[in-house]
Design an enzyme around this catalytic site. Structure first.
Site, PDB file in Angstrom:
ATOM      1  N   ASN A   1       0.804  -2.517   5.848  1.00  0.00           N
ATOM      2  CA  ASN A   1       2.087  -3.110   6.232  1.00  0.00           C
ATOM      3  C   ASN A   1       3.167  -2.092   6.528  1.00  0.00           C
ATOM      4  O   ASN A   1       4.134  -2.395   7.242  1.00  0.00           O
ATOM      5  CB  ASN A   1       2.545  -4.094   5.162  1.00  0.00           C
ATOM      6  CG  ASN A   1       1.790  -5.407   5.288  1.00  0.00           C
ATOM      7  OD1 ASN A   1       1.652  -5.941   6.381  1.00  0.00           O
ATOM      8  ND2 ASN A   1       1.282  -5.918   4.186  1.00  0.00           N
TER       9      ASN A   1
ATOM     10  N   HIS B   1      -5.967  -5.594  -1.991  1.00  0.00           N
ATOM     11  CA  HIS B   1      -5.312  -6.318  -0.907  1.00  0.00           C
ATOM     12  C   HIS B   1      -6.332  -6.706   0.160  1.00  0.00           C
ATOM     13  O   HIS B   1      -6.756  -5.886   0.971  1.00  0.00           O
ATOM     14  CB  HIS B   1      -4.198  -5.437  -0.308  1.00  0.00           C
ATOM     15  CG  HIS B   1      -3.472  -6.059   0.827  1.00  0.00           C
ATOM     16  ND1 HIS B   1      -2.856  -5.315   1.810  1.00  0.00           N
ATOM     17  CD2 HIS B   1      -3.256  -7.362   1.152  1.00  0.00           C
ATOM     18  CE1 HIS B   1      -2.292  -6.128   2.688  1.00  0.00           C
ATOM     19  NE2 HIS B   1      -2.530  -7.366   2.311  1.00  0.00           N
TER      20      HIS B   1
ATOM     21  N   SER C   1       0.752  -7.618  -0.779  1.00  0.00           N
ATOM     22  CA  SER C   1       0.708  -6.855   0.461  1.00  0.00           C
ATOM     23  C   SER C   1       1.800  -5.804   0.536  1.00  0.00           C
ATOM     24  O   SER C   1       1.827  -5.012   1.476  1.00  0.00           O
ATOM     25  CB  SER C   1       0.830  -7.807   1.656  1.00  0.00           C
ATOM     26  OG  SER C   1       2.018  -8.568   1.571  1.00  0.00           O
TER      27      SER C   1
ATOM     28  N   GLU D   1      -7.759  -3.146   1.133  1.00  0.00           N
ATOM     29  CA  GLU D   1      -6.885  -2.018   0.860  1.00  0.00           C
ATOM     30  C   GLU D   1      -6.733  -1.929  -0.658  1.00  0.00           C
ATOM     31  O   GLU D   1      -6.202  -2.840  -1.291  1.00  0.00           O
ATOM     32  CB  GLU D   1      -5.531  -2.253   1.536  1.00  0.00           C
ATOM     33  CG  GLU D   1      -4.603  -1.063   1.513  1.00  0.00           C
ATOM     34  CD  GLU D   1      -3.289  -1.343   2.239  1.00  0.00           C
ATOM     35  OE1 GLU D   1      -2.714  -0.396   2.779  1.00  0.00           O
ATOM     36  OE2 GLU D   1      -2.832  -2.513   2.255  1.00  0.00           O
TER      37      GLU D   1
END
Length: 297
Positions: A190, A140, A119, A152
């Protein structure tokens, strides 16, 4: 192109990724050094598939077929010997991931794509320990994997365009929505999410508002399905701290510095759902949100 997939790590993300690949017809090698963890993962996958059957989104026959497509291994070389794709979903630890990718590079077929579910850790850094950086990519998934639609997809510095295309098309086969991004700290998900969570923790730390008030404002005012403090508990406070440190180190910007309250909670092993207590307390079988004692008014 893809028929057999290996998933490294049988924790929450790994078993979810294995679940989805098996559900959509792929043979899955689920690999973990801990045999008990593999048994727990299979039980979790069955339980989650049974929930799908109860809701009518999966037939009983399809569930049985999907479950039979998952084969477990405790050895990486044995599990990846004949796969076209490996998805690594081990703990978010750079040294562990580099060790795994060195082993994967030596054991997996030369034509295999090596993906990581990281991540936040640099895809380019991970690819650098292999002899096939053009075949290394980020894939991800979001938690819970069987429910969340986003994947992702992160291009490392050397990732080949045809690899990106293949992983994007594969994500669509899983009924997911691929979003392609480039390899910078935190990627997109993130890089945006963690500063928001960190700011929510700072707001609590500084006494601006309580746990429930912070989460309620974001749920009712910003239409978030889950407040940032509850979401932090769900992700794992240790994971949040790790990602913030990757952002802080990667950008060298103090705005990403983790809140001291978050650091203290992780040190005290108050990690959220996984430990039974974070900003809220968690009782098995109960969906009621109860604020942890230290944060009650």
């Amino acid at each position: 192109m893809f028929q057999k997939i290996a998933v490294i790590g049988a924790g929450t993300m790994g078993n979810g990724i294995a679940h989805v690949f098996a559900q959509y017809g792929f043979t899955v090698s689920l690999i973990d050094v801990n045999a008990d963890q593999l048994s727990r993962a299979l039980a979790t996958i069955r339980k989650n598939m049974e929930r799908q059957v109860a809701k009518g989104s999966l037939t009983e026959a399809d569930m049985q077929a999907a479950h039979s497509r998952i084969i477990t291994f405790t050895s990486i070389p044995e599990g990846v010997a004949d796969v076209q794709l490996v998805v690594e979903a081990a703990t978010e630890n750079i040294d562990l991931k580099l060790k795994i990718f060195r082993e994967l590079d030596a054991a997996a077929p030369a034509s295999a794509i090596l993906a990581t579910n990281t991540s936040s850790i640099s895809i380019t850094r991970i690819a650098s320990v292999t002899g096939r950086p053009e075949k290394v990519i980020g894939m991800h998934f979001m938690n819970p994997v069987p429910v969340m639609k986003l994947v992702e997809i992160i291009n490392g510095y050397a990732t080949a365009p045809e690899v990106t295309t293949a992983i994007s098309e594969l994500s669509k086969q899983l009924q997911k929505v691929p979003c392609i991004v480039n390899d910078y700290p935190g990627f997109i998900a993130n890089r945006i999410l963690m500063p928001m969570i960190n700011e929510a923790i700072y707001s609590l730390y500084e006494g601006v508002a309580g746990v429930e008030e912070i989460d309620t404002v974001m749920k009712l005012g910003m239409a978030h399905p889950m407040g940032p403090l509850q979401l932090a508990d769900f992700i794992g406070l240790d994971v949040c701290l790790s990602i913030l440190r990757v952002l802080q180190e990667g950008f060298g910007n103090p705005k990403y510095a983790p809140c001291p309250l978050l650091v203290n909670m992780v040190t005290a092993k108050k990690l959220g759902v996984k430990s039974g207590e974070g900003f809220y307390q968690y009782t098995p079988g109960s969906k009621e949100l109860v604020v942890s004692p230290g944060f009650r008014k």
